[in-house]
Write a protein that holds these residues in place. Structure first.
Motif, PDB file in Angstrom:
ATOM      1  N   TYR A  59       0.911  -1.183   0.013  1.00 56.87           N
ATOM      2  CA  TYR A  59       0.048   0.063  -0.171  1.00 56.87           C
ATOM      3  C   TYR A  59       0.841   1.318   0.089  1.00 56.87           C
ATOM      4  CZ  TYR A  59      -4.346  -2.514   1.035  1.00 56.87           C
ATOM      5  OH  TYR A  59      -5.403  -3.177   0.678  1.00 56.87           O
ATOM      6  N   GLY A  60       2.195   1.217   0.384  1.00 60.02           N
ATOM      7  CA  GLY A  60       2.948   2.340   0.316  1.00 60.02           C
ATOM      8  C   GLY A  60       3.693   2.586   1.726  1.00 60.02           C
ATOM      9  N   VAL A  61       3.475   1.876   2.584  1.00 62.01           N
ATOM     10  CA  VAL A  61       4.165   2.143   4.074  1.00 62.01           C
ATOM     11  C   VAL A  61       5.563   1.843   3.816  1.00 62.01           C
ATOM     12  CG1 VAL A  61       4.161   1.549   6.207  1.00 62.01           C
ATOM     13  CG2 VAL A  61       2.073   1.718   5.238  1.00 62.01           C
ATOM     14  N   ARG A  62       6.365   2.504   4.186  1.00 64.43           N
ATOM     15  CA  ARG A  62       7.937   2.142   4.014  1.00 64.43           C
ATOM     16  C   ARG A  62       8.700   2.324   5.382  1.00 64.43           C
ATOM     17  NH1 ARG A  62       6.980   4.441  -0.918  1.00 64.43           N
ATOM     18  NH2 ARG A  62       8.466   6.009  -1.570  1.00 64.43           N
ATOM     19  N   ARG A  63       8.182   2.790   6.383  1.00 58.05           N
ATOM     20  CA  ARG A  63       9.004   3.389   7.405  1.00 58.05           C
ATOM     21  C   ARG A  63       8.753   2.353   8.724  1.00 58.05           C
ATOM     22  NH1 ARG A  63       9.233   9.763   6.037  1.00 58.05           N
ATOM     23  NH2 ARG A  63       7.432   9.992   7.389  1.00 58.05           N
ATOM     24  N   PHE A  64       9.756   2.203   9.541  1.00 50.11           N
ATOM     25  CA  PHE A  64       9.765   1.357  10.671  1.00 50.11           C
ATOM     26  C   PHE A  64       8.670   1.648  11.614  1.00 50.11           C
ATOM     27  CE2 PHE A  64      11.141  -0.425  14.573  1.00 50.11           C
ATOM     28  CZ  PHE A  64      11.550  -1.581  14.724  1.00 50.11           C
ATOM     29  N   GLU A  65       8.627   3.024  11.998  1.00 49.68           N
ATOM     30  CA  GLU A  65       7.789   3.310  13.017  1.00 49.68           C
ATOM     31  C   GLU A  65       6.120   3.436  12.417  1.00 49.68           C
ATOM     32  OE1 GLU A  65       8.662   3.777  15.782  1.00 49.68           O
ATOM     33  OE2 GLU A  65       6.690   4.132  16.618  1.00 49.68           O
ATOM     34  N   ASP A  66       6.194   3.543  11.263  1.00 46.61           N
ATOM     35  CA  ASP A  66       4.663   3.441  10.511  1.00 46.61           C
ATOM     36  C   ASP A  66       4.132   1.766  10.536  1.00 46.61           C
ATOM     37  OD1 ASP A  66       4.867   5.989  10.358  1.00 46.61           O
ATOM     38  OD2 ASP A  66       5.337   6.035   7.920  1.00 46.61           O
ATOM     39  N   PHE A  67       5.304   1.019  10.123  1.00 47.15           N
ATOM     40  CA  PHE A  67       4.801  -0.379  10.254  1.00 47.15           C
ATOM     41  C   PHE A  67       4.420  -1.034  11.821  1.00 47.15           C
ATOM     42  CE2 PHE A  67       7.810  -0.996   6.435  1.00 47.15           C
ATOM     43  CZ  PHE A  67       6.604  -1.457   5.721  1.00 47.15           C
ATOM     44  N   ARG A  68       5.214  -0.324  12.582  1.00 57.00           N
ATOM     45  CA  ARG A  68       4.857  -0.543  14.084  1.00 57.00           C
ATOM     46  C   ARG A  68       3.498  -0.060  14.497  1.00 57.00           C
ATOM     47  NH1 ARG A  68       4.264   0.092  18.526  1.00 57.00           N
ATOM     48  NH2 ARG A  68       4.437   2.606  18.259  1.00 57.00           N
ATOM     49  N   ALA A  69       3.263   1.119  14.367  1.00 60.15           N
ATOM     50  CA  ALA A  69       2.208   1.920  14.739  1.00 60.15           C
ATOM     51  C   ALA A  69       1.007   1.116  14.142  1.00 60.15           C
ATOM     52  CB  ALA A  69       2.305   3.256  14.341  1.00 60.15           C
ATOM     53  N   HIS A 128     -18.211  -8.602  -0.031  1.00 62.93           N
ATOM     54  CA  HIS A 128     -18.044  -7.139   0.116  1.00 62.93           C
ATOM     55  C   HIS A 128     -16.583  -6.729   0.033  1.00 62.93           C
ATOM     56  CE1 HIS A 128     -18.911  -3.212   1.237  1.00 62.93           C
ATOM     57  NE2 HIS A 128     -18.015  -3.050   2.234  1.00 62.93           N
ATOM     58  N   SER A 129     -16.298  -5.972  -0.843  1.00 58.32           N
ATOM     59  CA  SER A 129     -14.826  -5.458  -0.964  1.00 58.32           C
ATOM     60  C   SER A 129     -14.447  -4.135  -0.566  1.00 58.32           C
ATOM     61  CB  SER A 129     -14.783  -5.704  -2.458  1.00 58.32           C
ATOM     62  OG  SER A 129     -15.097  -6.788  -2.965  1.00 58.32           O
ATOM     63  N   PRO A 130     -13.958  -4.141   0.507  1.00 58.30           N
ATOM     64  CA  PRO A 130     -13.389  -2.480   1.044  1.00 58.30           C
ATOM     65  C   PRO A 130     -12.253  -2.053  -0.072  1.00 58.30           C
ATOM     66  CG  PRO A 130     -12.907  -4.273   2.516  1.00 58.30           C
ATOM     67  CD  PRO A 130     -13.318  -5.018   1.375  1.00 58.30           C
ATOM     68  N   LEU A 131     -11.884  -2.649  -0.972  1.00 57.05           N
ATOM     69  CA  LEU A 131     -10.927  -2.016  -1.784  1.00 57.05           C
ATOM     70  C   LEU A 131     -11.048  -3.043  -3.193  1.00 57.05           C
ATOM     71  CD1 LEU A 131      -7.235  -0.919  -1.254  1.00 57.05           C
ATOM     72  CD2 LEU A 131      -7.777  -2.379  -3.194  1.00 57.05           C
ATOM     73  N   THR A 132     -11.019  -2.372  -4.283  1.00 60.37           N
ATOM     74  CA  THR A 132     -11.308  -2.762  -5.558  1.00 60.37           C
ATOM     75  C   THR A 132     -10.437  -1.834  -6.521  1.00 60.37           C
ATOM     76  OG1 THR A 132     -13.201  -1.388  -6.008  1.00 60.37           O
ATOM     77  CG2 THR A 132     -13.772  -3.628  -5.420  1.00 60.37           C
ATOM     78  N   LEU A 133     -10.039  -2.711  -7.730  1.00 58.50           N
ATOM     79  CA  LEU A 133      -9.326  -1.992  -8.616  1.00 58.50           C
ATOM     80  C   LEU A 133     -10.057  -1.907  -9.921  1.00 58.50           C
ATOM     81  CD1 LEU A 133      -6.631  -4.918  -8.254  1.00 58.50           C
ATOM     82  CD2 LEU A 133      -6.470  -2.571  -7.196  1.00 58.50           C
ATOM     83  N   ARG A 134      -9.607  -0.646 -10.249  1.00 60.64           N
ATOM     84  CA  ARG A 134     -10.493  -0.067 -11.510  1.00 60.64           C
ATOM     85  C   ARG A 134      -9.399   0.604 -12.562  1.00 60.64           C
ATOM     86  NH1 ARG A 134     -14.968   3.861  -9.747  1.00 60.64           N
ATOM     87  NH2 ARG A 134     -13.170   5.318  -9.687  1.00 60.64           N
ATOM     88  N   PHE A 151      -6.581   2.047  -7.371  1.00 55.98           N
ATOM     89  CA  PHE A 151      -7.279   1.735  -6.107  1.00 55.98           C
ATOM     90  C   PHE A 151      -8.701   2.351  -5.727  1.00 55.98           C
ATOM     91  CE2 PHE A 151      -3.609   0.440  -3.296  1.00 55.98           C
ATOM     92  CZ  PHE A 151      -3.210  -0.496  -4.378  1.00 55.98           C
ATOM     93  N   VAL A 152      -9.645   1.731  -5.429  1.00 59.46           N
ATOM     94  CA  VAL A 152     -10.803   2.626  -5.065  1.00 59.46           C
ATOM     95  C   VAL A 152     -11.273   1.724  -3.624  1.00 59.46           C
ATOM     96  CG1 VAL A 152     -13.363   2.695  -5.902  1.00 59.46           C
ATOM     97  CG2 VAL A 152     -11.766   2.418  -7.627  1.00 59.46           C
TER      98      VAL A 152
END
Lengths: 165, 165
Positions: free
Chosen positions: A40-50, A116-122, B149-150
DNA sequence: CAGTATCCGGTCTGATACTG
DNA sequence: CAGTATCAGACCGGATACTG
């Protein structure tokens, strides 16, 4: 119920099987969650952790393994005037996991999310919904009954032999 | 290197994410190996055990979990004149994992197997090689740059709120 | 921020033996 | 064949403290 023919052994030995090998690298709950965030785009240690609420020691351990396996990269970078930072971007190998993850998401949306799909691709250009499918070389959907396994001859022989020893 | 835009948090909260949920059910190395064998056609306790060299207690435990999660079924059956036997066939939900597993296999063949595929899929009727791909409604391959992404509106709002608490 | 260090309690693993 | 029982030990998770 099951229309898969009964087999006593898999046609490919575990040690010849790339699928099985992949489980050693990504077949762990924390690793999978880290990869999900990373895609999804997370890249930093602290962000993963949180985000994942994962113990520091576990995160540290998993990131190191992912880097060692070539799935992520550890990189120092510096924004304008800021001090140096570390980030863990996916390598091209890691980015290649996007399609498998989409396939799992599709499965999970159907069977665990009640359709039900929270996230779909378009498609940006046409707005059409995108989905993962098995297709032939001309990009036509494969019919379930028309699918056939082909085992590499050398590998099949090894499996035969392995069966007896 | 990475063309994925940096994000501080995933767009979907972990508890809303079906992908993340699926890891709780199948995100374990032994479970994945059992499913691999099952998708090839292995169905019996002793066959799983011998093929994977997994401790009985672990196998017992994992099979029970898979049955509890609706991915496999425990069934007693009887061949002509033989005594009763137990088998663990995949349910339809379990069979649905075939596509994700093929996608992982494709990834693993490329990145872990050096491009060599022990097992490939082919169309019985046309002989064409089959592969997993992201396609639109008319079954045209999606271009990487054209994918969007949607996020379901309600889910996105929950993620926003979750971020602050 | 991005870790390493330490520690403890609990769970899981894997080995072995046993059972219907 | 398809398990259950038992058990010592490894490993993991989670908490907390510390460092450059």
């Amino acid at each position: 119920m099951s229309d898969i023919p009964l087999l006593r052994r898999s046609p490919v030995l575990r040690r010849d099987c790339n699928l099985a090998k992949s489980f050693e690298r990504i077949g762990d709950c924390w690793t999978l969650l880290i990869l999900r965030s990373a895609l999804y785009g997370v890249r930093r240690f602290e962000d993963f952790r949180a985000e994942l609420d994962v113990p520091r020691s576990v995160l540290s351990n998993r990131l190191a393994a992912l880097v060692a396996n070539g799935i992520m990269e550890r990189r120092e970078y510096r924004e304008e005037g800021q001090r140096a930072r570390i980030e863990y971007p996916l390598t091209r190998m890691g980015q290649g996991l996007a399609l498998p993850f989409m396939a799992i998401t599709q499965w999970a949306d159907k069977w665990l999310g009640g359709g039900h799909s929270p996230l779909t691709l378009r498609s940006k250009s046409t707005g059409q919904r995108l989905s993962v499918a098995l297709v032939d070389e001309r990009c036509r959907r494969a019919e379930k009954a028309d699918i056939e396994f082909v085992i590499d001859a050398a590998i099949a022989r090894r499996a035969e032999r392995g069966r007896r020893t």
